[in-house]
Design a protein around this motif. Structure first.
Motif, PDB file in Angstrom:
ATOM      1  N   LEU A 160      50.721  43.254 -23.103  1.00  0.00           N
ATOM      2  CA  LEU A 160      50.287  43.919 -24.320  1.00  0.00           C
ATOM      3  C   LEU A 160      50.009  42.822 -25.342  1.00  0.00           C
ATOM      4  O   LEU A 160      50.910  42.098 -25.741  1.00  0.00           O
ATOM      5  CB  LEU A 160      51.388  44.861 -24.823  1.00  0.00           C
ATOM      6  N   MET A 187      49.095  41.639 -29.010  1.00  0.00           N
ATOM      7  CA  MET A 187      49.159  42.179 -30.365  1.00  0.00           C
ATOM      8  C   MET A 187      48.980  41.032 -31.350  1.00  0.00           C
ATOM      9  O   MET A 187      49.539  39.968 -31.171  1.00  0.00           O
ATOM     10  CB  MET A 187      50.500  42.865 -30.595  1.00  0.00           C
ATOM     11  N   MET A 196      58.338  46.571 -32.242  1.00  0.00           N
ATOM     12  CA  MET A 196      58.009  45.792 -31.055  1.00  0.00           C
ATOM     13  C   MET A 196      59.230  45.492 -30.194  1.00  0.00           C
ATOM     14  O   MET A 196      59.141  45.557 -28.973  1.00  0.00           O
ATOM     15  CB  MET A 196      57.314  44.496 -31.443  1.00  0.00           C
ATOM     16  N   TRP A 237      59.618  46.594 -26.408  1.00  0.00           N
ATOM     17  CA  TRP A 237      59.906  45.628 -25.357  1.00  0.00           C
ATOM     18  C   TRP A 237      61.154  46.028 -24.583  1.00  0.00           C
ATOM     19  O   TRP A 237      61.170  45.988 -23.348  1.00  0.00           O
ATOM     20  CB  TRP A 237      60.060  44.235 -25.948  1.00  0.00           C
ATOM     21  N   THR A 294      57.654  45.169 -20.915  1.00  0.00           N
ATOM     22  CA  THR A 294      56.329  44.589 -20.683  1.00  0.00           C
ATOM     23  C   THR A 294      56.208  43.314 -21.514  1.00  0.00           C
ATOM     24  O   THR A 294      56.881  43.161 -22.530  1.00  0.00           O
ATOM     25  CB  THR A 294      55.218  45.599 -21.044  1.00  0.00           C
ATOM     26  N   THR A 295      55.381  42.409 -21.089  1.00  0.00           N
ATOM     27  CA  THR A 295      55.156  41.183 -21.841  1.00  0.00           C
ATOM     28  C   THR A 295      54.359  41.513 -23.094  1.00  0.00           C
ATOM     29  O   THR A 295      53.349  42.197 -23.024  1.00  0.00           O
ATOM     30  CB  THR A 295      54.383  40.159 -20.991  1.00  0.00           C
ATOM     31  N   ILE A 296      54.825  41.002 -24.231  1.00  0.00           N
ATOM     32  CA  ILE A 296      54.116  41.187 -25.493  1.00  0.00           C
ATOM     33  C   ILE A 296      53.768  39.807 -26.022  1.00  0.00           C
ATOM     34  O   ILE A 296      54.645  38.974 -26.212  1.00  0.00           O
ATOM     35  CB  ILE A 296      54.978  41.946 -26.532  1.00  0.00           C
ATOM     36  N   PHE A 343      52.594  38.006 -29.192  1.00  0.00           N
ATOM     37  CA  PHE A 343      52.567  38.283 -30.628  1.00  0.00           C
ATOM     38  C   PHE A 343      52.124  37.018 -31.345  1.00  0.00           C
ATOM     39  O   PHE A 343      52.747  35.971 -31.198  1.00  0.00           O
ATOM     40  CB  PHE A 343      53.969  38.706 -31.080  1.00  0.00           C
TER      41      PHE A 343
END
Length: 88
Positions: free
Chosen positions: A7, A9, A16, A20, A25-27, A29
Motif C-alpha cells: 500500500l 501512501m 495507519m 498495519w 500489509t507493507t505500507i 509512507f
C-alpha cells in the motif's frame, strides 16, 4: 475484498498503524516530518537530496503499541535526533 501486497501512501495521517496491525500489509509512507516517521514506522529510510539516494536505513526498535507519550521517551528522542543529524 482483497488486501494489496503493498500500500503506497504519500503523507497521509490517520489510522495507519491500526491498518498495519490489522492487515499486516507493507505500507510505504513518504514524509518530511521526522517525528511522524519515527512514530509511525518500523523502519525509516533516510534519503539524501538530489539525486535522491538512501543514506541510511534505521530500524525503529520501539514497541508496536504506541501512544503520544512515546514521543517523550529517551529512545524516541535519540532516534529522532540521529535522523535529524543525517539530514542537516
Amino acid at each position: 475484498y482483497r488486501v494489496p501486497v503493498v500500500l503506497l501512501m504519500d503523507e497521509v495521517i490517520g489510522h495507519m498503524r491500526e491498518l498495519w496491525q490489522r492487515e499486516r500489509t507493507t505500507i510505504v509512507f513518504i514524509t518530511h516530518d521526522i517525528e511522524e516517521a519515527v512514530f509511525l514506522g518500523t523502519k525509516v529510510y533516510v534519503m539524501s537530496a538530489s539525486p535522491g539516494q538512501i543514506r541510511e536505513v534505521i530500524d525503529i526498535d520501539l514497541p508496536y503499541s504506541r501512544d503520544l507519550d512515546l514521543k517523550d521517551t529517551p529512545e524516541f528522542i535519540k532516534i529522532r535526533r540521529h535522523i535529524h543529524s543525517l539530514l542537516h
